[in-house]
Design an enzyme around this catalytic site. Structure first.
Site, PDB file in Angstrom:
ATOM      1  N   HIS A 125       0.808  -1.215   0.000  1.00 15.27           N
ATOM      2  CA  HIS A 125       0.000   0.000   0.000  1.00 15.27           C
ATOM      3  C   HIS A 125       0.841   1.265   0.000  1.00 15.27           C
ATOM      4  O   HIS A 125       0.510   2.246  -0.657  1.00 15.27           O
ATOM      5  CB  HIS A 125      -0.939  -0.010   1.209  1.00 15.27           C
ATOM      6  CG  HIS A 125      -2.012  -1.040   1.073  1.00 15.27           C
ATOM      7  ND1 HIS A 125      -2.615  -1.641   2.137  1.00 15.27           N
ATOM      8  CD2 HIS A 125      -2.561  -1.588  -0.030  1.00 15.27           C
ATOM      9  CE1 HIS A 125      -3.508  -2.506   1.696  1.00 15.27           C
ATOM     10  NE2 HIS A 125      -3.491  -2.503   0.383  1.00 15.27           N
ATOM     11  N   ARG A 152      -6.878  -1.045 -15.388  1.00 16.12           N
ATOM     12  CA  ARG A 152      -6.745  -2.372 -14.766  1.00 16.12           C
ATOM     13  C   ARG A 152      -7.879  -2.555 -13.762  1.00 16.12           C
ATOM     14  O   ARG A 152      -7.777  -2.077 -12.630  1.00 16.12           O
ATOM     15  CB  ARG A 152      -5.388  -2.488 -14.065  1.00 16.12           C
ATOM     16  CG  ARG A 152      -4.183  -2.456 -15.003  1.00 16.12           C
ATOM     17  CD  ARG A 152      -2.880  -2.562 -14.203  1.00 16.12           C
ATOM     18  NE  ARG A 152      -1.757  -2.958 -15.021  1.00 16.12           N
ATOM     19  CZ  ARG A 152      -0.783  -2.129 -15.428  1.00 16.12           C
ATOM     20  NH1 ARG A 152      -0.816  -0.860 -15.094  1.00 16.12           N
ATOM     21  NH2 ARG A 152       0.218  -2.595 -16.167  1.00 16.12           N
ATOM     22  N   ARG A 191      -9.824  -3.168 -19.080  1.00 20.18           N
ATOM     23  CA  ARG A 191      -9.380  -4.550 -19.224  1.00 20.18           C
ATOM     24  C   ARG A 191     -10.149  -5.400 -18.222  1.00 20.18           C
ATOM     25  O   ARG A 191     -10.234  -5.028 -17.044  1.00 20.18           O
ATOM     26  CB  ARG A 191      -7.886  -4.658 -18.946  1.00 20.18           C
ATOM     27  CG  ARG A 191      -7.411  -6.108 -19.000  1.00 20.18           C
ATOM     28  CD  ARG A 191      -5.934  -6.201 -18.852  1.00 20.18           C
ATOM     29  NE  ARG A 191      -5.517  -5.976 -17.478  1.00 20.18           N
ATOM     30  CZ  ARG A 191      -4.247  -5.897 -17.115  1.00 20.18           C
ATOM     31  NH1 ARG A 191      -3.288  -5.993 -18.018  1.00 20.18           N
ATOM     32  NH2 ARG A 191      -3.932  -5.711 -15.854  1.00 20.18           N
ATOM     33  N   GLU A 216      -0.144 -10.768 -25.088  1.00 22.07           N
ATOM     34  CA  GLU A 216       0.940 -10.849 -24.105  1.00 22.07           C
ATOM     35  C   GLU A 216       1.430 -12.281 -23.950  1.00 22.07           C
ATOM     36  O   GLU A 216       2.337 -12.554 -23.180  1.00 22.07           O
ATOM     37  CB  GLU A 216       0.508 -10.236 -22.763  1.00 22.07           C
ATOM     38  CG  GLU A 216      -0.838 -10.692 -22.268  1.00 22.07           C
ATOM     39  CD  GLU A 216      -1.333  -9.928 -21.044  1.00 22.07           C
ATOM     40  OE1 GLU A 216      -0.555  -9.202 -20.410  1.00 22.07           O
ATOM     41  OE2 GLU A 216      -2.520 -10.078 -20.713  1.00 22.07           O
ATOM     42  N   ASN A 218       4.920  -6.182 -20.836  1.00 23.13           N
ATOM     43  CA  ASN A 218       5.475  -6.659 -19.560  1.00 23.13           C
ATOM     44  C   ASN A 218       5.425  -8.183 -19.509  1.00 23.13           C
ATOM     45  O   ASN A 218       6.430  -8.847 -19.235  1.00 23.13           O
ATOM     46  CB  ASN A 218       4.669  -6.117 -18.366  1.00 23.13           C
ATOM     47  CG  ASN A 218       4.546  -4.607 -18.385  1.00 23.13           C
ATOM     48  OD1 ASN A 218       5.310  -3.943 -19.058  1.00 23.13           O
ATOM     49  ND2 ASN A 218       3.582  -4.074 -17.666  1.00 23.13           N
ATOM     50  N   ASP A 219       4.238  -8.726 -19.766  1.00 23.36           N
ATOM     51  CA  ASP A 219       4.120 -10.181 -19.741  1.00 23.36           C
ATOM     52  C   ASP A 219       4.705 -10.804 -21.000  1.00 23.36           C
ATOM     53  O   ASP A 219       5.315 -11.878 -20.927  1.00 23.36           O
ATOM     54  CB  ASP A 219       2.648 -10.594 -19.584  1.00 23.36           C
ATOM     55  CG  ASP A 219       2.213 -10.526 -18.130  1.00 23.36           C
ATOM     56  OD1 ASP A 219       2.986 -11.001 -17.276  1.00 23.36           O
ATOM     57  OD2 ASP A 219       1.131 -10.008 -17.848  1.00 23.36           O
ATOM     58  N   ARG A 265       8.944 -11.792 -14.546  1.00 24.16           N
ATOM     59  CA  ARG A 265       9.210 -10.355 -14.470  1.00 24.16           C
ATOM     60  C   ARG A 265       9.471  -9.867 -13.054  1.00 24.16           C
ATOM     61  O   ARG A 265      10.012  -8.785 -12.845  1.00 24.16           O
ATOM     62  CB  ARG A 265       8.071  -9.565 -15.110  1.00 24.16           C
ATOM     63  CG  ARG A 265       6.737  -9.717 -14.411  1.00 24.16           C
ATOM     64  CD  ARG A 265       5.596  -9.283 -15.307  1.00 24.16           C
ATOM     65  NE  ARG A 265       4.992  -8.033 -14.889  1.00 24.16           N
ATOM     66  CZ  ARG A 265       3.776  -7.627 -15.244  1.00 24.16           C
ATOM     67  NH1 ARG A 265       3.056  -8.364 -16.070  1.00 24.16           N
ATOM     68  NH2 ARG A 265       3.301  -6.486 -14.826  1.00 24.16           N
ATOM     69  N   CYS A 311       0.544  -1.231 -24.328  1.00 19.77           N
ATOM     70  CA  CYS A 311       0.202  -0.726 -22.995  1.00 19.77           C
ATOM     71  C   CYS A 311       1.168  -1.228 -21.930  1.00 19.77           C
ATOM     72  O   CYS A 311       0.984  -0.960 -20.752  1.00 19.77           O
ATOM     73  CB  CYS A 311      -1.234  -1.053 -22.634  1.00 19.77           C
ATOM     74  SG  CYS A 311      -1.564  -2.812 -22.525  1.00 19.77           S
TER      75      CYS A 311
HETATM   76  C1  PEP Z   1       1.491  -6.204 -19.581  1.00 21.86           C
HETATM   77  O1  PEP Z   1       1.600  -7.388 -19.283  1.00 21.86           O
HETATM   78  O2  PEP Z   1       2.286  -5.597 -20.323  1.00 21.86           O
HETATM   79  C2  PEP Z   1       0.360  -5.405 -19.059  1.00 21.86           C
HETATM   80  C3  PEP Z   1       0.136  -4.193 -19.486  1.00 21.86           C
HETATM   81  O3  PEP Z   1      -0.401  -5.963 -18.080  1.00 21.86           O
HETATM   82  P1  PEP Z   1       0.009  -6.062 -16.539  1.00 21.86           P
HETATM   83  O4  PEP Z   1       1.264  -5.276 -16.360  1.00 21.86           O
HETATM   84  O5  PEP Z   1      -1.143  -5.518 -15.779  1.00 21.86           O
HETATM   85  O6  PEP Z   1       0.167  -7.531 -16.399  1.00 21.86           O
HETATM   86 MG    MG Z   2      -0.072  -8.438 -18.377  1.00 24.45          MG
END
Ligand code: PEP
Ligand code: MG
Length: 560
Positions: free
Chosen positions: A190, A292, A328, A419, A442-443, A453, A488
């Protein structure tokens, strides 16, 4: 000396360290009280009431500074004071002869340790709340409150602590505090969430911090890289000061932007709360490219029903003031549990039941969300909905079947995230069946490279600039043909990636809110047509060093 921690809130900050001591650290929990039991109980009651007043005051400030839904984090602490599982053992220990402060601190530590041991991120946050409350009550009992720098203290300090509680974070005076570094903590703690909302650069989990520093040491916190440099060299300190000054002086561009040669690039923001959306609008975002929705679930005690969600999503759409918003659907799994929703523990949660796999397996939950989103779209044009973790067309078929049955009039644009590598491979087929794609780098990076990650031991491997990741991005964009594709993931906000992404044909970038002004300015400096040759060279690169060299050339070409 550089400590590697976790990047909890972006930006760089440099300044002398102000260490926060734990008020309760020196309490002897085994001491026997010399006071009569009745007196100890009266002291306890007074300290609990004083703490209640503190927390109510902080919650009121929180509502103003970080929005009502984030303030709920603080309000939850009031529940601890009334919780019999905390209160009763404290009273019992006093009856057995303990001092009031010893009883409070021992019980707080025991209850917190029990929750932390459950290996559930939600409950371990509750455990941090209990320690926070325990510290506060002990502070009142001993007249030794934690000293958080407030007005009148030295300016431009970096706060250092073993752990920063949510209430400490909210107590910080933004005129004085420039950054935060802690020895423990996680990105989803938090305190980290609050630091992001307040825009304070923060690094958490910098192991070894307290052994390596003393109050007054010059430290450099890099909240983008997750590093804390202790006593940085002069060059490094100058670079950090220049980057902080550039960030502070950045111009907010409200209008949509184009490159010098007229290629329109939409710069959107990622968000997880109403406050994020409001800030994104203030920073000049052209819309929300990724909302999100899991945060709406994670901050409630039980999953919100359709009506509650519809009201929440409408407030988000309203706050975007006519700008497009892409919601999403719930992206949770073994790694991101939601209170009140049972998720099976799995040996490999990142390869397990997450995202669309989980929502398809919990049909009632998914239908309630889809219907709430359909209601939002009926009232707010420009709403889009996308589904996370899609690996094949069958999943989209199933989502569509649910929509046809339960929300046949849904008027939102419907898209999918890309992703998972399989989705990247079938980008042409996905693109034929949806209104848009959005790449979650990211994923995607994690799955392309088989590198978790969140695993700091694999930092060297988890690399969005790996040739395979960059070629995958090319494959997706070119495979999707005329279908719009946004990015994104965090890569969208990387200055070094901009010329490449625009050159590859990505003209919608959704970045973390505070980066919007920088990305918009950089787009206006770019000449897209000049990048073609450089993009081809990046895609030919075989090693990371070759990628770097090609990106440098590309940056020069793009600035022509
Ligand atoms: C991603 O995976 O790039 C993404 C935007 O989703 P999150 O970071 O919420 O998994
Ligand atoms: Mg993701």
């Amino acid at each position: 000396m550089i400590l590697q921690g976790i990047a909890a809130s972006g930006g760089c900050a440099i300044g002398p360290l102000a260490l926060i001591e734990q008020a309760a650290a020196e309490i002897d929990v085994t001491a026997t009280s010399t006071r009569p039991v009745e007196e100890s109980l009266a002291r306890l009651t007074a300290a609990v009431e004083a703490s209640r007043e503190d927390i109510e005051l902080i919650a009121a400030t929180a509502r103003e500074r970080i929005g009502a839904e984030n303030a709920a984090i603080i309000e939850a602490q009031l529940l601890v004071l009334d919780d019999p599982e905390w209160h009763e053992p404290v009273v019992e220990a006093i009856h057995e002869g303990a001092t009031a402060e010893g009883a409070v601190w021992r019980v707080s530590q025991e209850v917190a340790a029990m929750l932390a041991a459950l290996d559930d991120p939600y409950l371990s946050e509750r455990s941090a709340d209990i320690l926070d409350v325990g510290q506060r009550v002990v502070g009142h009992l001993t007249d030794r409150r934690r000293q958080v720098p407030t007005a009148g203290a030295a300016r431009d300090v970096i706060i250092g602590a073993y752990e920063l509680t949510p209430t400490d974070t909210l107590d910080l005076d933004l005129e004085v505090v420039r950054g935060i570094v802690t020895e423990v903590g996680s990105r989803t703690a938090h305190a980290a969430i609050i630091a992001r909302q307040l825009g304070i650069p923060a690094v958490v989990g910098a192991k070894g911090l307290l052994d390596a520093v003393s109050s007054g040491d010059l430290v450099l916190v890099d909240g983008d890289r997750g590093t804390c440099t202790i006593r940085p060299g002069e060059d490094e300190a100058d670079r950090a000061r220049a980057s902080t000054a550039a960030r502070a002086a950045r111009e907010v561009v409200v209008d949509p932007v184009s490159t010098r040669d007229g290629v329109a690039v939409q710069v959107l923001a990622n968000a997880g709360s109403l406050a994020d959306v409001e800030r994104a609008v203030a920073w000049g975002a052209d819309g929300i490219g990724l909302f999100r929705t899991e945060f709406v679930f994670m901050q409630a005690a039980t999953p919100p029903d359709e009506d509650e969600q519809a009201a929440h999503y409408a407030a988000i759409a309203e706050a975007a003031q006519g700008r497009p918003v892409t919601f999403r659907t719930l992206d949770i799994g073994g790694d991101k549990p939601v209170p009140g929703l049972h998720v099976e523990a799995e040996a490999n949660p990142f390869l397990g039941v997450r995202g669309v796999r989980l929502t398809l397996a919990n049909e009632d939950l998914f239908v309630a969300q889809l219907r709430a989103l359909a209601r939002t779209a009926a009232a707010f044009p420009g709403i889009k909905v996308m589904v996370p973790m899609v690996s094949g067309l069958e999943e989209l078929d199933q989502v569509r079947a649910l929509l046809a049955e339960h929300a046949p009039d849904a008027a939102f644009g419907f898209g999918t995230m890309v992703e998972v590598p399989s989705a990247a491979t079938i980008a042409p087929e996905l693109a034929e069946e949806v209104d848009f794609l959005s790449v979650g780098t990211n994923d995607l990076t994690a799955y392309v490279l088989a590198a978790d990650r969140g695993n700091t031991g694999l930092d060297y491997l988890y690399d969005e600039f790996h040739p395979a990741v960059l070629r995958t991005l090319h494959q997706i964009r070119s495979g999707a043909g005329a279908t719009p594709v946004s990015i994104c993931g965090e890569l969208a906000g990387e200055p070094r990636a901009l010329a490449l992404l625009v050159g590859l044909g990505y003209h919608q970038l959704s970045v973390s809110g505070p980066l919007v002004p920088e990305v918009k300015s950089a787009v206006r400096e770019l000449t897209a047509a000049a990048t073609a040759e450089g993009v081809a060279a990046v895609l030919r690169a075989r090693r990371r060093s070759e990628v770097d060299a090609a990106l440098d050339i590309l940056a020069q070409l793009g600035m022509r």
